[in-house]
Design a protein around this motif. Structure first.
Motif, PDB file in Angstrom:
ATOM      1  N   GLY A 160      -7.571  -9.679  -2.926  1.00 25.98           N
ATOM      2  CA  GLY A 160      -6.487 -10.709  -3.108  1.00 25.98           C
ATOM      3  C   GLY A 160      -5.218  -9.577  -3.146  1.00 25.98           C
ATOM      4  N   PRO A 161      -4.183 -10.484  -2.731  1.00 22.47           N
ATOM      5  CA  PRO A 161      -2.819  -9.697  -2.677  1.00 22.47           C
ATOM      6  C   PRO A 161      -2.309  -9.652  -4.015  1.00 22.47           C
ATOM      7  CG  PRO A 161      -2.440 -12.379  -2.339  1.00 22.47           C
ATOM      8  CD  PRO A 161      -4.103 -12.003  -2.325  1.00 22.47           C
ATOM      9  N   GLY A 162      -1.738  -8.439  -4.336  1.00 22.80           N
ATOM     10  CA  GLY A 162      -1.043  -7.899  -5.573  1.00 22.80           C
ATOM     11  C   GLY A 162      -2.149  -7.279  -6.377  1.00 22.80           C
ATOM     12  N   THR A 163      -3.512  -7.441  -5.965  1.00 19.11           N
ATOM     13  CA  THR A 163      -4.759  -6.667  -6.868  1.00 19.11           C
ATOM     14  C   THR A 163      -4.301  -5.143  -7.003  1.00 19.11           C
ATOM     15  OG1 THR A 163      -6.054  -6.720  -5.196  1.00 19.11           O
ATOM     16  CG2 THR A 163      -6.299  -8.549  -6.557  1.00 19.11           C
ATOM     17  N   GLU A 164      -4.905  -4.580  -8.034  1.00 18.04           N
ATOM     18  CA  GLU A 164      -4.764  -3.147  -7.962  1.00 18.04           C
ATOM     19  C   GLU A 164      -5.302  -2.505  -6.732  1.00 18.04           C
ATOM     20  OE1 GLU A 164      -6.369  -1.042 -11.434  1.00 18.04           O
ATOM     21  OE2 GLU A 164      -5.022  -1.994 -12.721  1.00 18.04           O
ATOM     22  N   GLU A 165      -6.232  -2.820  -6.061  1.00 21.11           N
ATOM     23  CA  GLU A 165      -7.016  -2.283  -4.936  1.00 21.11           C
ATOM     24  C   GLU A 165      -6.400  -2.496  -3.818  1.00 21.11           C
ATOM     25  OE1 GLU A 165     -10.670  -3.839  -7.480  1.00 21.11           O
ATOM     26  OE2 GLU A 165      -8.421  -4.368  -7.130  1.00 21.11           O
ATOM     27  N   GLU A 166      -5.437  -3.628  -3.601  1.00 21.44           N
ATOM     28  CA  GLU A 166      -4.551  -3.877  -2.567  1.00 21.44           C
ATOM     29  C   GLU A 166      -3.295  -3.017  -2.591  1.00 21.44           C
ATOM     30  OE1 GLU A 166      -1.289  -6.099  -0.308  1.00 21.44           O
ATOM     31  OE2 GLU A 166      -1.519  -6.031  -2.370  1.00 21.44           O
ATOM     32  N   VAL A 167      -2.540  -3.337  -3.627  1.00 24.30           N
ATOM     33  CA  VAL A 167      -1.491  -2.259  -3.850  1.00 24.30           C
ATOM     34  C   VAL A 167      -1.769  -0.834  -3.691  1.00 24.30           C
ATOM     35  CG1 VAL A 167       0.259  -1.555  -5.463  1.00 24.30           C
ATOM     36  CG2 VAL A 167      -0.445  -3.912  -5.351  1.00 24.30           C
ATOM     37  N   GLU A 168      -2.825  -0.197  -4.115  1.00 22.92           N
ATOM     38  CA  GLU A 168      -3.368   1.027  -4.191  1.00 22.92           C
ATOM     39  C   GLU A 168      -3.404   1.383  -2.663  1.00 22.92           C
ATOM     40  OE1 GLU A 168      -6.647   2.148  -6.499  1.00 22.92           O
ATOM     41  OE2 GLU A 168      -5.520   1.622  -8.397  1.00 22.92           O
ATOM     42  N   LEU A 169      -4.258   0.563  -1.993  1.00 25.24           N
ATOM     43  CA  LEU A 169      -4.554   1.032  -0.284  1.00 25.24           C
ATOM     44  C   LEU A 169      -3.043   0.873   0.403  1.00 25.24           C
ATOM     45  CD1 LEU A 169      -7.221  -1.802   0.315  1.00 25.24           C
ATOM     46  CD2 LEU A 169      -7.332   0.564   0.721  1.00 25.24           C
ATOM     47  N   ARG A 170      -2.033   0.345  -0.054  1.00 24.49           N
ATOM     48  CA  ARG A 170      -0.716   0.354   0.638  1.00 24.49           C
ATOM     49  C   ARG A 170       0.074   1.357   0.134  1.00 24.49           C
ATOM     50  NH1 ARG A 170       2.402  -4.819   0.785  1.00 24.49           N
ATOM     51  NH2 ARG A 170       3.052  -4.192   2.893  1.00 24.49           N
ATOM     52  N   ALA A 171       0.276   1.691  -1.111  1.00 27.02           N
ATOM     53  CA  ALA A 171       1.005   2.401  -1.734  1.00 27.02           C
ATOM     54  C   ALA A 171       0.382   4.115  -1.510  1.00 27.02           C
ATOM     55  CB  ALA A 171       1.301   2.379  -3.023  1.00 27.02           C
ATOM     56  N   CYS A 172      -0.745   4.225  -1.393  1.00 24.05           N
ATOM     57  CA  CYS A 172      -1.452   5.658  -1.248  1.00 24.05           C
ATOM     58  C   CYS A 172      -1.095   5.820   0.167  1.00 24.05           C
ATOM     59  CB  CYS A 172      -2.861   5.507  -1.727  1.00 24.05           C
ATOM     60  SG  CYS A 172      -3.112   5.393  -3.367  1.00 24.05           S
ATOM     61  N   SER A 173      -1.063   4.894   0.926  1.00 22.77           N
ATOM     62  CA  SER A 173      -1.019   5.461   2.545  1.00 22.77           C
ATOM     63  C   SER A 173       0.296   5.812   2.838  1.00 22.77           C
ATOM     64  CB  SER A 173      -1.221   4.041   3.443  1.00 22.77           C
ATOM     65  OG  SER A 173      -2.560   3.702   3.354  1.00 22.77           O
ATOM     66  N   VAL A 174       1.612   5.069   2.248  1.00 31.01           N
ATOM     67  CA  VAL A 174       2.766   5.626   2.132  1.00 31.01           C
ATOM     68  C   VAL A 174       2.815   7.097   1.776  1.00 31.01           C
ATOM     69  CG1 VAL A 174       5.111   5.239   1.309  1.00 31.01           C
ATOM     70  CG2 VAL A 174       3.658   3.267   2.067  1.00 31.01           C
ATOM     71  N   HIS A 175       2.372   7.319   0.487  1.00 32.32           N
ATOM     72  CA  HIS A 175       2.501   8.608  -0.160  1.00 32.32           C
ATOM     73  C   HIS A 175       1.678   9.707   0.582  1.00 32.32           C
ATOM     74  CE1 HIS A 175       3.193  11.401  -3.248  1.00 32.32           C
ATOM     75  NE2 HIS A 175       1.871  11.610  -3.372  1.00 32.32           N
ATOM     76  N   ALA A 176       0.518   9.279   1.220  1.00 24.21           N
ATOM     77  CA  ALA A 176      -0.141  10.330   1.815  1.00 24.21           C
ATOM     78  C   ALA A 176       0.640  10.630   3.362  1.00 24.21           C
ATOM     79  CB  ALA A 176      -1.537   9.700   2.271  1.00 24.21           C
ATOM     80  N   VAL A 177       1.137   9.605   4.153  1.00 28.98           N
ATOM     81  CA  VAL A 177       1.947  10.111   5.180  1.00 28.98           C
ATOM     82  C   VAL A 177       2.861  10.869   4.627  1.00 28.98           C
ATOM     83  CG1 VAL A 177       2.949   9.089   7.013  1.00 28.98           C
ATOM     84  CG2 VAL A 177       0.745   8.285   6.193  1.00 28.98           C
ATOM     85  N   GLU A 178       3.715  10.730   3.630  1.00 32.21           N
ATOM     86  CA  GLU A 178       4.816  11.406   3.359  1.00 32.21           C
ATOM     87  C   GLU A 178       4.460  12.754   3.089  1.00 32.21           C
ATOM     88  OE1 GLU A 178       8.273  10.706   2.995  1.00 32.21           O
ATOM     89  OE2 GLU A 178       7.495   8.923   4.326  1.00 32.21           O
TER      90      GLU A 178
END
Length: 305
Positions: A244-262
């Protein structure tokens, strides 16, 4: 874009389902001699005339650039090339007044697509929103948005998010607002890539742009060992179950991607002795992912990516 970096780091430090693996990042960076240069239009699918009509095309493209996976045959390439063909056939196709009037069937006809599009009603709504606000605030021209930003990618993203609600890519995670701005940022990145950093693509702060957190990049990072998933999340993705959009899993997938690539960008910059742009990393990772037919990505019905 500090909001994107800071809130993504905040999520990564509290993540329950996705882990940014520091050892995995170092291992990947050790294998990279230099970031492979990927041409922005490496498949020749985009419209480009080096002028304001290209900006209009890119803004319409990025307003619609989300959620292809429910139709197994539909891809970003169909959207980009379909809009290109429509504009080549009729230079007024993306005029602001016309954008406000498209129906679902007319959008399908514009793209040459034979059946209803995923989230078609939302796509039509966003076209109307773009047309209305362009006409109201920018004399109908997306190029006027760009000319108002003072050669700043950050200003451009802020302007787009301020005027066009459909680009406000926010979530709330464990009580804190998280900013990701995928489609607003990709508009700046597309301009930079299309115009090769000149004219409408000249941004003095292109380094401020983060990656565009979508479906493909997290899957590529997981495949590289940069991201680790919990057993439950891995099973959900492998089973093609919706998240689901806005679930912890979904937000983590996207936000952790940003942080990892930084983190990757910082290490590569140190190793290479020159600044590396997140937008370069994003294009490389995305291009790698779309060329991998076996890649399994998460499935979320969302207008943001």
């Amino acid at each position: 874009m500090d909001y994107v970096r800071e809130s993504s780091a905040w999520v990564a430090n509290r993540s329950s389902h996705v882990v940014v693996d520091s050892a995995g990042i170092e291992k990947v960076v050790d294998t990279i001699e230099s970031i492979p240069k990927v041409e922005w239009d490496f498949e020749g699918i985009h419209y480009f005339d080096n002028g304001p009509l290209t900006v209009q095309y890119l803004f319409v493209l990025d307003a619609l650039n989300f959620c292809f996976w429910p139709d197994k045959d539909l891809s970003y390439d169909h959207l980009a090339s379909g809009l290109k063909a429509a504009l080549q056939n009729d230079k007024s196709a993306f005029d602001a007044d016309r954008l406000q009037k498209y129906t679902g069937p007319q959008l399908r006809e514009l793209l040459g697509w034979p059946r209803p599009l995923p989230l078609e009603d939302e796509r039509v709504r966003l076209l109307h929103e773009v047309g209305f606000e362009l006409e109201r605030s920018f004399e109908g021209k997306a190029s006027n948005i760009v000319e108002s930003c003072g050669k700043s990618a950050q200003n451009l993203v802020a302007l787009v998010a301020r005027h066009f609600p459909g680009f406000r890519d926010h979530s709330v995670y464990k009580g804190r607002q998280v900013f990701l701005y995928k489609r607003a940022q990709i508009f700046a990145a597309d301009l930079w890539g299309a115009f090769q950093g000149q004219g409408y693509g000249e941004f003095q702060d292109i380094s401020s742009i983060t990656i565009m957190a979508d479906y493909i990049v997290p899957a590529v990072l997981q495949q590289l060992g940069v991201l680790k998933y919990s057993p439950k999340l891995a099973k959900t993705i492998e089973g093609s179950e919706e998240i689901g959009p806005g679930t912890e899993e979904e937000v983590e997938l996207r936000a952790c991607s940003v942080h990892a690539v930084e983190k990757m960008r910082e290490l590569i910059s140190v190793k290479s002795g020159r600044p590396v742009l997140s937008v370069e990393l994003d294009l490389w990772l995305w291009a790698s992912g779309v060329q991998c037919s076996s890649l399994q990505h998460h499935k979320t019905l969302s207008i943001y990516y």
